[in-house]
Design a protein around this motif. Structure first.
Motif, PDB file in Angstrom:
ATOM      1  N   LYS A 124       0.810  -1.206   0.000  1.00 25.65           N
ATOM      2  CA  LYS A 124       0.000   0.000   0.000  1.00 25.65           C
ATOM      3  C   LYS A 124       0.853   1.269   0.000  1.00 25.65           C
ATOM      4  CE  LYS A 124      -4.438  -1.277   0.303  1.00 25.65           C
ATOM      5  NZ  LYS A 124      -5.506  -0.753  -0.589  1.00 25.65           N
ATOM      6  N   GLY A 125       2.165   1.100  -0.029  1.00 23.67           N
ATOM      7  CA  GLY A 125       3.048   2.263  -0.057  1.00 23.67           C
ATOM      8  C   GLY A 125       3.398   2.811   1.307  1.00 23.67           C
ATOM      9  N   ASN A 126       3.256   1.975   2.339  1.00 22.90           N
ATOM     10  CA  ASN A 126       3.564   2.408   3.700  1.00 22.90           C
ATOM     11  C   ASN A 126       4.917   1.888   4.163  1.00 22.90           C
ATOM     12  OD1 ASN A 126       0.972   3.678   4.251  1.00 22.90           O
ATOM     13  ND2 ASN A 126       0.128   1.601   4.251  1.00 22.90           N
ATOM     14  N   ILE A 127       5.573   2.670   5.028  1.00 17.28           N
ATOM     15  CA  ILE A 127       6.790   2.206   5.679  1.00 17.28           C
ATOM     16  C   ILE A 127       6.419   1.424   6.927  1.00 17.28           C
ATOM     17  CG2 ILE A 127       8.088   4.226   4.887  1.00 17.28           C
ATOM     18  CD1 ILE A 127       7.933   4.998   8.065  1.00 17.28           C
ATOM     19  N   SER A 128       7.401   0.734   7.495  1.00 17.44           N
ATOM     20  CA  SER A 128       7.224   0.055   8.779  1.00 17.44           C
ATOM     21  C   SER A 128       7.944   0.857   9.849  1.00 17.44           C
ATOM     22  CB  SER A 128       7.794  -1.366   8.709  1.00 17.44           C
ATOM     23  OG  SER A 128       7.977  -1.898  10.014  1.00 17.44           O
ATOM     24  N   THR A 129       7.205   1.328  10.838  1.00 19.17           N
ATOM     25  CA  THR A 129       7.848   2.075  11.923  1.00 19.17           C
ATOM     26  C   THR A 129       8.727   1.160  12.771  1.00 19.17           C
ATOM     27  OG1 THR A 129       5.830   1.787  13.265  1.00 19.17           O
ATOM     28  CG2 THR A 129       6.068   3.860  12.045  1.00 19.17           C
ATOM     29  N   LYS A 130       8.384  -0.118  12.793  1.00 20.26           N
ATOM     30  CA  LYS A 130       9.234  -1.078  13.509  1.00 20.26           C
ATOM     31  C   LYS A 130      10.584  -1.188  12.824  1.00 20.26           C
ATOM     32  CE  LYS A 130       9.404  -5.862  15.217  1.00 20.26           C
ATOM     33  NZ  LYS A 130       8.675  -7.166  15.290  1.00 20.26           N
ATOM     34  N   GLU A 131      10.578  -1.260  11.497  1.00 22.04           N
ATOM     35  CA  GLU A 131      11.839  -1.317  10.765  1.00 22.04           C
ATOM     36  C   GLU A 131      12.645  -0.050  10.995  1.00 22.04           C
ATOM     37  OE1 GLU A 131      13.587  -2.028   6.240  1.00 22.04           O
ATOM     38  OE2 GLU A 131      11.668  -1.009   6.519  1.00 22.04           O
TER      39      GLU A 131
END
Length: 378
Positions: A124-131
């Motif tokens: 969906k074009g989102n980053i992972s804040t965990k990453e």
């Protein structure tokens, strides 16, 4: 031919009230703000009043606002200073940022041998804040995170508060290109800890060629080009007085009517989504743009269930202005670098169009657009 403008993420029409302020300033504030006589002092006073008023919308001091020629210059000012003057040796970003960020980061990597880390992007074009958190925890030098609040092509909203907290916990600087958000969303910088942000007036019904950078107090920034000590020595060049005052007026209008404008624009976006689904059962929406909770209410990126390489041209011939991606790439045949980053091969083959809205649009215009799209449906 009646025309319909649905490319407000590229630029917005300048409001009459803003034009009036600019015209009046051209008569009343023709003095050079650096001159010490009364004409110069009057122009300087007008600039400083505008700076104070603009700063108040973000709960910061006027000394933290630097006027620029727009978002691209502001991004360059911040990113280059972060590396050259603030000791940043690692930049964490994503491959779906605006080219004002991506190209500047490429330049800095080549010129200063910094490390650049690109976050993964989901379907969906989102980053992972965990990453992001994991990456920052492993950085040994000084890091800067550069992530835009509202993606200019798909409208995805960054969880900006969460990202700010992660950066603060890991002693990383946080820069956000907020060009698509300013004038459309409220932001209290005493609650959301950004170190840098950028804005461009023509995205919220102000004039082109003017914007600003927010630089948090304590971050030393030096000018990109030399020749004067304007903007407290941060940005050499005679200030664009008339446009700065126009930007101040545009911001006043945006924030004083934000709730009403948002309700109107959301209604237009929702209606467009419902009509598209009703007429074209296989239509899809790129990124989070269909979701009002996770995307900007001003942007809808539509993946049509057919292929038409001349779609934008065809719409233009019908009097409808839209975009295939970022306006800065509108003359390119490379396609959208944002969509190319996360769409599957078969999805990329479909025709995608970015429609973006303002308070000047109407439901009637959406109905006309639907009827035109039906003509092209095969």
């Amino acid at each position: 031919m009646n025309t319909i403008y649905l490319d407000n993420a590229a630029t917005t029409p300048v409001l009459p009230e803003v034009i009036e302020v600019i015209n009046r300033s051209m008569f009343e504030n023709f003095g050079n703000p650096s001159s010490t006589h009364q004409f110069g002092r009057s122009a300087k006073a007008s600039i400083e009043k505008a700076r104070k008023n603009i700063a108040s919308y973000f709960n910061v001091t006027s000394s933290e606002i630097v006027f620029t020629s727009g978002g691209t210059e502001a991004d360059n000012l911040i990113l280059q200073n972060a590396v050259i003057n603030l000791g940043v040796d690692t930049i964490v970003t994503s491959k779906i940022e605006h080219h004002a960020v991506l190209h500047t980061v490429d330049f800095l990597r080549e010129a200063y041998n910094i490390e650049v880390v690109y976050l993964n992007i989901d379907a969906k074009g989102n980053i992972s804040t965990k990453e992001l958190s994991n990456i920052l925890s492993e950085v040994r030098g000084k890091a800067l995170v550069s992530l835009m609040w509202v993606n200019n092509e798909i409208g995805n909203l960054l969880p900006i508060q969460e990202v700010a907290n992660i950066c603060k916990q890991n002693n990383a600087l946080f820069h956000s290109d907020t060009v698509q958000a300013i004038g459309h969303f409220n932001l209290d910088l005493q609650e959301v800890s950004l170190d840098f942000m950028t804005a461009s007036a023509h995205k919220f019904h102000g004039p082109k060629g003017v914007g600003f950078a927010y630089v948090k107090k304590g971050c030393v920034v030096k000018p990109l080009f030399h020749g004067g000590d304007q903007e407290r020595g941060v940005r050499s060049s005679t200030e664009n007085v008339h446009s700065i005052l126009g930007m101040e007026k545009a911001m006043e209008l945006s924030y004083s009517n934000m709730n009403e404008d948002r309700e109107l624009i959301e209604g237009i976006k929702v209606h467009f989504i419902e009509r598209l689904k009703g007429e074209f059962t296989e239509v899809k929406f790129n990124g989070e743009s269909e979701n009002l909770n996770t995307s900007s209410y001003t942007i809808l990126n539509v993946r049509l269930p057919w292929v038409n390489e001349m779609m934008l041209f065809s719409l233009d011939m019908k009097g409808i202005a839209a975009s295939g991606g970022s306006a800065c790439q509108s003359g390119s045949n490379k396609g959208s670098h944002v969509l190319n980053e996360f769409l599957l091969a078969e999805e990329k083959e479909k025709t995608s169009v970015r429609f973006s809205f303002s308070k000047l649009n109407t439901i009637k215009e959406i109905e006309t657009t639907i009827n035109v799209l039906k003509e092209f449906y095969v």
